[in-house]
Design a protein around this motif. Structure first.
Motif, PDB file in Angstrom:
ATOM      1  N   PRO A  36     -11.079  -4.003  -2.873  1.00 44.75           N
ATOM      2  CA  PRO A  36     -10.203  -3.300  -3.808  1.00 44.75           C
ATOM      3  C   PRO A  36     -10.576  -1.829  -3.966  1.00 44.75           C
ATOM      4  N   LEU A  37     -11.827  -1.480  -3.683  1.00 41.57           N
ATOM      5  CA  LEU A  37     -12.235  -0.078  -3.770  1.00 41.57           C
ATOM      6  C   LEU A  37     -11.506   0.798  -2.759  1.00 41.57           C
ATOM      7  N   GLU A  38     -11.010   0.167  -1.689  1.00 40.77           N
ATOM      8  CA  GLU A  38     -10.238   0.921  -0.695  1.00 40.77           C
ATOM      9  C   GLU A  38      -8.945   1.474  -1.290  1.00 40.77           C
ATOM     10  N   LEU A  39      -8.504   0.891  -2.397  1.00 41.43           N
ATOM     11  CA  LEU A  39      -7.271   1.349  -3.037  1.00 41.43           C
ATOM     12  C   LEU A  39      -7.528   2.433  -4.088  1.00 41.43           C
ATOM     13  N   SER A  40      -8.743   2.955  -4.150  1.00 41.70           N
ATOM     14  CA  SER A  40      -9.055   3.974  -5.150  1.00 41.70           C
ATOM     15  C   SER A  40      -8.172   5.223  -5.075  1.00 41.70           C
ATOM     16  N   SER A  54      -0.095   9.348  -3.192  1.00 38.34           N
ATOM     17  CA  SER A  54      -0.434  10.282  -2.117  1.00 38.34           C
ATOM     18  C   SER A  54      -0.264   9.601  -0.765  1.00 38.34           C
ATOM     19  N   ALA A  55      -0.284  10.394   0.279  1.00 34.27           N
ATOM     20  CA  ALA A  55      -0.216   9.843   1.639  1.00 34.27           C
ATOM     21  C   ALA A  55      -1.426   8.952   1.900  1.00 34.27           C
ATOM     22  N   GLU A  56      -2.596   9.353   1.383  1.00 33.03           N
ATOM     23  CA  GLU A  56      -3.819   8.551   1.544  1.00 33.03           C
ATOM     24  C   GLU A  56      -3.667   7.211   0.827  1.00 33.03           C
ATOM     25  N   CYS A  57      -3.084   7.232  -0.362  1.00 36.54           N
ATOM     26  CA  CYS A  57      -2.843   5.995  -1.105  1.00 36.54           C
ATOM     27  C   CYS A  57      -1.957   5.060  -0.283  1.00 36.54           C
ATOM     28  N   CYS A  58      -0.875   5.587   0.234  1.00 38.76           N
ATOM     29  CA  CYS A  58       0.054   4.750   1.012  1.00 38.76           C
ATOM     30  C   CYS A  58      -0.615   4.203   2.263  1.00 38.76           C
ATOM     31  N   ARG A  59      -1.429   5.021   2.920  1.00 41.34           N
ATOM     32  CA  ARG A  59      -2.132   4.565   4.126  1.00 41.34           C
ATOM     33  C   ARG A  59      -3.080   3.425   3.780  1.00 41.34           C
ATOM     34  N   LYS A  60      -3.830   3.585   2.696  1.00 43.43           N
ATOM     35  CA  LYS A  60      -4.769   2.541   2.278  1.00 43.43           C
ATOM     36  C   LYS A  60      -4.035   1.282   1.822  1.00 43.43           C
ATOM     37  N   LEU A  61      -2.912   1.463   1.144  1.00 42.22           N
ATOM     38  CA  LEU A  61      -2.134   0.312   0.682  1.00 42.22           C
ATOM     39  C   LEU A  61      -1.602  -0.487   1.866  1.00 42.22           C
ATOM     40  N   ARG A  62      -1.096   0.212   2.887  1.00 43.55           N
ATOM     41  CA  ARG A  62      -0.620  -0.487   4.096  1.00 43.55           C
ATOM     42  C   ARG A  62      -1.780  -1.181   4.801  1.00 43.55           C
ATOM     43  N   GLU A  63      -2.934  -0.523   4.834  1.00 46.54           N
ATOM     44  CA  GLU A  63      -4.125  -1.101   5.472  1.00 46.54           C
ATOM     45  C   GLU A  63      -4.581  -2.366   4.741  1.00 46.54           C
ATOM     46  N   GLN A  64      -4.496  -2.372   3.433  1.00 48.94           N
ATOM     47  CA  GLN A  64      -4.972  -3.492   2.614  1.00 48.94           C
ATOM     48  C   GLN A  64      -3.879  -4.542   2.367  1.00 48.94           C
ATOM     49  N   LYS A  65      -2.724  -4.369   2.963  1.00 48.64           N
ATOM     50  CA  LYS A  65      -1.598  -5.295   2.754  1.00 48.64           C
ATOM     51  C   LYS A  65      -1.981  -6.765   2.953  1.00 48.64           C
ATOM     52  N   PRO A  66      -2.769  -7.121   3.988  1.00 51.27           N
ATOM     53  CA  PRO A  66      -3.141  -8.537   4.148  1.00 51.27           C
ATOM     54  C   PRO A  66      -4.004  -9.069   3.005  1.00 51.27           C
ATOM     55  N   CYS A  67      -4.561  -8.179   2.208  1.00 48.76           N
ATOM     56  CA  CYS A  67      -5.484  -8.569   1.136  1.00 48.76           C
ATOM     57  C   CYS A  67      -4.801  -8.699  -0.222  1.00 48.76           C
ATOM     58  N   LEU A  68      -3.569  -8.239  -0.345  1.00 49.09           N
ATOM     59  CA  LEU A  68      -2.930  -8.135  -1.657  1.00 49.09           C
ATOM     60  C   LEU A  68      -2.803  -9.474  -2.378  1.00 49.09           C
ATOM     61  N   CYS A  69      -2.517 -10.546  -1.670  1.00 46.18           N
ATOM     62  CA  CYS A  69      -2.420 -11.859  -2.328  1.00 46.18           C
ATOM     63  C   CYS A  69      -3.766 -12.256  -2.934  1.00 46.18           C
ATOM     64  N   ALA A  91       6.398   0.124  -3.643  1.00 44.19           N
ATOM     65  CA  ALA A  91       7.767   0.397  -3.197  1.00 44.19           C
ATOM     66  C   ALA A  91       7.876   1.819  -2.639  1.00 44.19           C
ATOM     67  N   ALA A  92       7.243   2.788  -3.310  1.00 44.94           N
ATOM     68  CA  ALA A  92       7.280   4.173  -2.840  1.00 44.94           C
ATOM     69  C   ALA A  92       6.596   4.322  -1.485  1.00 44.94           C
ATOM     70  N   CYS A  93       5.611   3.471  -1.233  1.00 44.26           N
ATOM     71  CA  CYS A  93       4.886   3.502   0.050  1.00 44.26           C
ATOM     72  C   CYS A  93       5.553   2.634   1.122  1.00 44.26           C
ATOM     73  N   GLY A  94       6.590   1.921   0.737  1.00 46.66           N
ATOM     74  CA  GLY A  94       7.268   1.040   1.701  1.00 46.66           C
ATOM     75  C   GLY A  94       6.530  -0.247   1.973  1.00 46.66           C
ATOM     76  N   VAL A  95       5.691  -0.667   1.045  1.00 44.04           N
ATOM     77  CA  VAL A  95       4.933  -1.912   1.192  1.00 44.04           C
ATOM     78  C   VAL A  95       5.587  -2.961   0.300  1.00 44.04           C
ATOM     79  N   PRO A  96       6.152  -4.008   0.882  1.00 40.09           N
ATOM     80  CA  PRO A  96       6.823  -5.030   0.060  1.00 40.09           C
ATOM     81  C   PRO A  96       5.839  -5.777  -0.835  1.00 40.09           C
ATOM     82  N   THR A  97       6.287  -6.141  -2.013  1.00 34.99           N
ATOM     83  CA  THR A  97       5.479  -6.937  -2.921  1.00 34.99           C
ATOM     84  C   THR A  97       5.281  -8.311  -2.291  1.00 34.99           C
ATOM     85  N   PRO A  98       4.023  -8.759  -2.148  1.00 32.49           N
ATOM     86  CA  PRO A  98       3.795 -10.043  -1.500  1.00 32.49           C
ATOM     87  C   PRO A  98       4.238 -11.203  -2.372  1.00 32.49           C
TER      88      PRO A  98
END
Length: 100
Positions: A36-40, A54-69, A91-98
């Protein structure tokens, strides 16, 4: 066995070893470490309702997508990861809610 057959066999074995090693290298680089620290970089956008991610936030959110559940199932993280602002950030980052 003749020399041609032996050389072909050795070349084939080397090729198979290379394919296996390459497959392991590709597989190893695609693994995500759930932390979860990756989402800081997203904290400001999740806690502060007016800040865009931020762009960094969105990149980290996409990277951590398999972990969200897993984060949503964790009682200590659920209130942050499942908050309305977190859903807006996703939603702003284009990552669907799991759906877990």
């Amino acid at each position: 066995m003749n020399k041609f057959h032996t050389a072909s066999s050795v070349a084939l074995q080397c090729l198979l070893v290379a394919v296996v090693l390459l497959g392991e290298a590709v597989h190893g680089t695609s693994a995500v470490t759930c932390s979860p620290l990756e989402l800081s970089p997203c904290i400001g956008a999740i806690i502060g309702s007016s800040q865009s991610p931020s762009a960094e936030c969105c990149r980290k959110l996409r990277e951590q997508k398999p972990c969200l559940c897993g984060y949503l199932k964790n009682p200590n993280l659920r209130s942050y990861v499942g908050s309305p602002n977190a859903k807006k950030v996703a939603a702003a980052c284009g990552v669907p809610t799991p759906t877990c």
